[in-house]
Design a protein around this motif. Structure first.
Motif, PDB file in Angstrom:
ATOM      1  N   ALA A   1       0.809  -1.218   0.000  1.00  0.00           N
ATOM      2  CA  ALA A   1       0.000   0.000   0.000  1.00  0.00           C
ATOM      3  C   ALA A   1       0.843   1.268   0.000  1.00  0.00           C
ATOM      4  N   LYS A   2       2.147   1.134   0.193  1.00  0.00           N
ATOM      5  CA  LYS A   2       2.990   2.325   0.286  1.00  0.00           C
ATOM      6  C   LYS A   2       2.904   3.144  -1.006  1.00  0.00           C
ATOM      7  N   GLY A   3       2.750   4.443  -0.831  1.00  0.00           N
ATOM      8  CA  GLY A   3       2.634   5.333  -1.981  1.00  0.00           C
ATOM      9  C   GLY A   3       1.206   5.529  -2.458  1.00  0.00           C
ATOM     10  N   LEU A   4       0.253   4.784  -1.874  1.00  0.00           N
ATOM     11  CA  LEU A   4      -1.152   4.890  -2.273  1.00  0.00           C
ATOM     12  C   LEU A   4      -1.956   5.611  -1.192  1.00  0.00           C
ATOM     13  N   GLU A   5      -3.203   5.934  -1.513  1.00  0.00           N
ATOM     14  CA  GLU A   5      -4.047   6.639  -0.545  1.00  0.00           C
ATOM     15  C   GLU A   5      -5.508   6.323  -0.816  1.00  0.00           C
ATOM     16  N   TRP A   6      -6.317   6.392   0.235  1.00  0.00           N
ATOM     17  CA  TRP A   6      -7.757   6.167   0.130  1.00  0.00           C
ATOM     18  C   TRP A   6      -8.467   7.120   1.089  1.00  0.00           C
ATOM     19  N   LYS A   7      -9.738   7.382   0.839  1.00  0.00           N
ATOM     20  CA  LYS A   7     -10.505   8.213   1.768  1.00  0.00           C
ATOM     21  C   LYS A   7     -10.618   7.532   3.133  1.00  0.00           C
ATOM     22  N   TYR A   8     -10.981   6.249   3.101  1.00  0.00           N
ATOM     23  CA  TYR A   8     -11.226   5.507   4.338  1.00  0.00           C
ATOM     24  C   TYR A   8     -10.275   4.315   4.405  1.00  0.00           C
ATOM     25  N   VAL A   9      -9.621   4.163   5.547  1.00  0.00           N
ATOM     26  CA  VAL A   9      -8.666   3.070   5.723  1.00  0.00           C
ATOM     27  C   VAL A   9      -8.966   2.327   7.022  1.00  0.00           C
ATOM     28  N   PHE A  10      -9.093   0.994   6.921  1.00  0.00           N
ATOM     29  CA  PHE A  10      -9.219   0.118   8.084  1.00  0.00           C
ATOM     30  C   PHE A  10      -7.904  -0.650   8.238  1.00  0.00           C
ATOM     31  N   ILE A  11      -7.410  -0.768   9.446  1.00  0.00           N
ATOM     32  CA  ILE A  11      -6.193  -1.562   9.708  1.00  0.00           C
ATOM     33  C   ILE A  11      -6.569  -2.722  10.625  1.00  0.00           C
ATOM     34  N   LEU A  12      -6.266  -3.946  10.192  1.00  0.00           N
ATOM     35  CA  LEU A  12      -6.658  -5.153  10.922  1.00  0.00           C
ATOM     36  C   LEU A  12      -5.601  -5.601  11.926  1.00  0.00           C
ATOM     37  N   HIS A  13      -6.050  -6.320  12.953  1.00  0.00           N
ATOM     38  CA  HIS A  13      -5.180  -7.069  13.868  1.00  0.00           C
ATOM     39  C   HIS A  13      -4.031  -6.242  14.441  1.00  0.00           C
ATOM     40  N   VAL A  14      -4.344  -5.084  15.007  1.00  0.00           N
ATOM     41  CA  VAL A  14      -3.288  -4.262  15.602  1.00  0.00           C
ATOM     42  C   VAL A  14      -3.087  -4.731  17.045  1.00  0.00           C
ATOM     43  N   THR A  15      -2.497  -5.932  17.133  1.00  0.00           N
ATOM     44  CA  THR A  15      -2.218  -6.575  18.418  1.00  0.00           C
ATOM     45  C   THR A  15      -0.767  -7.044  18.442  1.00  0.00           C
ATOM     46  N   GLU A  16      -0.242  -7.209  19.647  1.00  0.00           N
ATOM     47  CA  GLU A  16       1.115  -7.756  19.781  1.00  0.00           C
ATOM     48  C   GLU A  16       1.179  -9.122  19.107  1.00  0.00           C
ATOM     49  N   ASP A  17       2.296  -9.401  18.454  1.00  0.00           N
ATOM     50  CA  ASP A  17       2.565 -10.624  17.687  1.00  0.00           C
ATOM     51  C   ASP A  17       1.949 -10.586  16.290  1.00  0.00           C
TER      52      ASP A  17
END
Length: 685
Positions: free
Chosen positions: A591-607
Motif C-alpha cells: 500500500a505504500k505510496g497509495l491513498e484512500w478516503k477511508y482506511v481500516f487496519i486489521l489485527h493491531v495486536t502484539e505478535d
C-alpha cells in the motif's frame, strides 16, 4: 498502563543510536526557518504560486547536496517535477539530469507532468529516468566492451534466480548430512542479502538464518550459482547494481565519463535504497555533489528487500555541506489523522523530527475499535461500509476504501465474509503478474529462442510435456547443450514424448527471427502454450486473460531484448485496474505510496502488528513502527484501527493490544466498544 517488553539494546546499537541522533541534531540546528527564495527573472513557470515556501526552497536549490525530508502526503512528487523544470529553465541540459525512482512508472509520470508544465521547448526524452536497476541495465548494454559482457545478456528475476539455484545445487553431494537442506527461497535470499549489503555469505547467514548449520552449503551453492551465470551470460537483479558499482570504482575514465554526463542527480524514495545503490549515487555524484536526495526515514519499510535506512540518516555525514529542507505541510489527510501519525513518530528512537500539519479538518478522530475476534471484526467492517455509503451517497465508491494488514493471512476471515456478502474486492500483496506460473511458462519459451542454452527455461518448458520429469528433462537438456543449443527431437524418436518434442521444435526454428517479428513469435508461443494450458489447468480461461494482457503489453516493444529486460526489471501490475470499483485489501508494504478516503487496519495486536519476529530485534521493531506509520498515513478522511481480543485461527488465544496503540495518548483517537472486560483483556488500562 501495560509495560511492553523491549528488545535488548547492546552497547553497539546504543552507540549507533547516539551517533545517528547527534548527526541529525547537528543538521537540525543548522536548519533555516527562513525559506525566502529570490528567483531569477524571465522564468516561464510561476513557481511561487505553484509551490509552498519549503517546496519552492527545495526546487530552487540548484548546486550542492540537498536532503529533502518529505513527510507522507507533503507533495514530494510535485517538488521533484518542478525541480526538473527549474533545472531546465536555468540552463541545465536534459541529458545532464539523472532521475532515479522506486518504479519505472514513477519516473515516467514525473517526466510527463514536467513536460505538461514546461511545454515542448526542452526534449525531456533525453533525461535518464527510471529505477536503479533499469539505469544499470541501460549503462551496461550501452557499454558492453567496458563491462566485458554481451549486449544480449539475460536478466534473472527473483523466481528465475531461485530456479537457477535449484538447478545448480543438484550437483552438491549432501547425502551424508541426513538433515533437511535449506530451500531455494532461503538460499536466494541469503545470496541477495550478501550482495545488496556487501557482506560475506557467512555474515548474511548469521543475519537471516542464525540457527542454520549449513554455512558451507550456502557458500558452495553461491559458487556454483555465480559460475553458472558467468558461463551463460546472465545477471540477477543484484548483479546489475554490483557490476555497475565495481566498474565505477575500478575504471576512472568510465566513471568520469558518467559524472560529466549526469551532473545533476535526483533520487526519489532515498530511504528505500540499499547499500550498493547508496554507493552508486556517491560514486556518480562525488565530483559535482549536485545530489538531491528526497525521502522520509519514517517510511523506510523494506529492510527485507535490502533497503538500508542508514543511507538517508548518514547523508549529512557523506555530505557535511548539505542543506536540509523538511516538507511538513500535508495535502492528503485531515488534521486529526496527522495528530495520531505525529504521536507514532514520537515513538521512534532515531530519525529526523518533523510535525505534519494540514489545513484539512473534519471533526472526526481516528477510531480504535475493540472486538472479540476477527469474525466480529469482519462483520463490523461490512457494517461500516454501509455507513460510508450513507455518508458519501452519490459520491460513494468502493475503491475509496482500503483494508490494510501486516501479513496477507490476516485477511483470510474477512475475505470469507466479503464473499458471502457479495462485496467486490481486489487483493494486493500476492504473486506479481510476472511471477504467475502460466506467464513464466510463456516467457520461458521466449527466453529459449533468445538464448538456446538457458537450462532453467528449458527445464520449465520440457516439464510441461507429459512423461517428462526431472531426470528426463536433464537428459534432454544435456543433449541440447552438447549440440551448442541445437534442439533435435530425432535423438528421442523412440520415446513416448517424441511427437510433443516435434511440435515444440516448430517454435524454435533456427531462422524464426528472419521469418517473423517479435510480436508474431510471441503470438505463436502463446497459441502453442494455450493447447497445453487447457490440459494442465482447470482454470485455464482466467489464465488466458492474463496471456491476452501479456500480448497487449508486448505490442509496445519492437524487439525481444528490450521486452525481456523490461519485463524482469519493471513488471506490469495486472491487478491494478483503477476503473474497477472494488474494495482494496492490501498488505501495508503493497500500500505504500497509495491513498484512500477511508482506511481500516486489521489485527493491531502484539505478535500481529508488530510482527512476532520483530519483538526481539531493535532494528526490526523500529521498522514495524514505521510500517504502522505508513498504514495510518494512507487515510485521507477517516482511519479505523481494529484490535480483536481473540484470534479465531489457528487457536482461540487471547491478544494484547499493540504497543503502537497502547503507547499513544488517548486524546488522539476515539475508542469504540469501551467494554471494561475487553479493555482488561487487551491490557488497555
Amino acid at each position: 498502563m501495560y509495560y511492553y517488553h523491549e528488545p535488548p539494546l547492546t552497547e553497539e546499537i546504543q552507540n549507533k543510536i547516539n551517533n545517528f541522533n547527534a548527526l541529525t541534531q547537528r543538521l537540525e540546528n543548522s536548519f533555516s526557518k527562513n525559506s525566502k527564495v529570490d528567483l531569477p527573472e524571465g522564468l516561464r513557470i510561476d513557481y511561487e504560486n505553484k509551490l509552498n515556501a519549503k517546496q519552492l526552497e527545495a526546487v530552487a536549490h540548484i548546486n550542492g547536496p540537498l536532503l529533502v525530508i518529505a513527510g507522507a502526503g507533503t507533495g514530494k512528487t510535485q517538488t521533484l517535477v518542478y525541480r526538473v523544470s527549474y533545472l531546465l529553465e536555468n540552463g541545465i541540459a536534459p541529458q545532464n539530469i539523472l532521475l532515479l525512482t522506486f518504479t519505472k512508472n514513477a519516473a515516467k509520470q514525473m517526466l510527463d507532468k514536467a513536460k505538461k508544465i514546461i511545454g515542448d521547448k526542452y526534449n525531456l526524452n533525453l533525461i535518464a529516468g527510471g529505477t536503479f536497476h533499469s539505469f544499470a541495465n541501460m549503462i551496461i548494454r550501452q557499454n558492453p566492451t567496458v563491462f566485458d559482457i554481451s549486449r544480449n545478456f539475460t536478466i534473472l528475476d527473483v523466481p528465475d534466480s531461485e530456479d537457477t539455484i535449484e538447478l545448480v545445487r543438484k550437483s552438491i553431494d549432501a547425502s551424508a548430512i541426513g538433515k533437511e537442506l535449506p530451500d531455494k527461497k532461503l538460499l536466494q535470499k541469503i545470496i541477495s542479502v550478501s550482495k545488496s549489503s556487501l557482506i560475506a555469505i557467512s555474515e548474511a547467514v548469521d543475519r537471516e538464518a542464525p540457527k542454520s548449520e549449513f554455512k558451507w552449503y550456502f557458500n558452495k551453492t553461491y559458487e556454483l550459482y555465480e559460475d553458472y551465470k558467468l558461463k551463460h551470460e546472465q545477471l540477477d537483479f543484484d548483479d546489475l547494481l554490483l557490476v555497475l558499482l565495481k566498474k565505477l570504482k575500478e575504471n576512472k575514465d568510465f566513471k568520469e565519463q558518467l559524472q560529466e554526463q549526469f551532473k545533476y542527480i535526483l533520487v526519489d524514495e532515498f530511504q528505500d535504497t540499499n547499500i550498493v545503490q547508496g554507493e552508486i549515487v556517491n560514486e556518480l555524484g562525488d565530483k559535482y555533489s549536485n545530489i538531491m536526495a528526497v525521502g522520509d526515514d519514517s517510511q523506510s519499510i523494506y529492510y527485507f528487500r535490502g533497503a538500508n535506512v542508514e543511507n538517508i540518516l548518514l547523508f549529512p555525514e557523506k555530505y557535511p555541506e548539505c542543506k536540509l529542507i523538511k516538507l511538513e505541510e500535508n495535502y492528503r489527510s485531515q488534521s486529526n489523522i496527522l495528530n495520531l501519525a505525529n504521536e507514532i513518530t514520537n515513538q521512534f528512537k532515531i530519525g529526523y523530527r518533523k510535525k505534519l500539519f494540514s489545513s484539512l479538518y473534519r471533526d472526526w478522530l481516528p477510531k480504535v475499535v475493540l472486538t472479540y475476534n476477527d469474525k466480529i471484526q469482519a462483520h463490523i467492517i461490512i457494517e461500516m461500509l454501509n455507513d460510508i455509503k450513507g455518508i458519501e451517497r452519490e459520491n460513494y465508491k468502493l475503491n475509496d476504501v482500503a483494508v490494510l494488514f501486516r501479513d496477507s493471512h490476516h485477511s483470510n476471515v474477512l475475505q470469507m465474509y466479503l464473499n458471502q456478502a457479495k462485496i467486490k474486492y481486489r487483493l494486493f500483496g500476492g504473486f506479481k503478474f510476472n511471477e504467475r506460473k502460466h506467464i513464466k511458462d510463456v516467457i520461458a519459451h521466449l527466453k529459449i529462442i533468445f538464448n538456446p542454452s538457458d537450462k532453467v527455461a528449458w527445464n520449465r518448458v520440457l516439464k510441461l510435456i507429459p512423461n517428462i520429469g526431472d531426470k528426463t528433462s536433464s537428459k534432454i537438456i544435456d543433449r541440447i547443450i552438447e549440440n551448442n543449443g541445437k534442439f533435435d527431437p530425432a535423438l528421442f524418436s523412440d520415446s513416448t514424448y517424441y511427437e510433443d518434442l516435434v511440435l515444440l521444435q516448430e517454435i524454435y526454428k533456427k531462422n524464426i527471427f528472419d521469418q517473423y517479428n517479435f510480436n508474431e513469435i510471441l503470438e505463436r508461443i502463446c497459441a502453442y502454450y494455450q493447447t497445453i494450458l487447457k490440459v494442465i489447468d482447470d482454470d485455464y480461461e482466467s489464465r488466458e486473460e492474463d496471456i491476452k494482457s501479456l500480448l497487449s503489453i508486448a505490442k509496445s516493444y519492437g524487439d525481444v531484448t528490450n521486452f525481456l529486460a523490461d519485463f524482469s526489471l519493471n513488471p506490469p501490475d495486472a491487478n491494478k485496474n483503477e476503473s474497477c470499483d472494488a474494495l482494496t485489501l492490501s498488505t501495508v508494504h503493497s500500500a505504500k505510496g497509495l491513498e484512500w478516503k477511508y482506511v481500516f487496519i486489521l489485527h493491531v495486536t502484539e505478535d500481529h502488528f508488530p510482527n512476532k519476529r520483530a519483538l526481539e530485534s531493535f532494528s526490526k521493531l523500529e521498522e514495524e513502527k514505521r510500517l504502522f506509520y505508513v498504514a495510518c498515513t494512507r487515510a485521507k478522511v477517516q482511519l479505523v484501527i481494529f484490535i480483536p481480543a481473540f484470534d479465531s485461527f489457528p487457536k482461540k488465544l487471547p491478544s494484547i493490544a499493540s504497543r503502537f496503540i497502547g503507547n499513544l495518548p488517548p486524546n488522539v483517537y476515539k475508542m469504540e466498544n469501551g467494554c471494561p472486560m475487553l479493555r482488561r483483556l487487551l491490557k488497555l488500562g
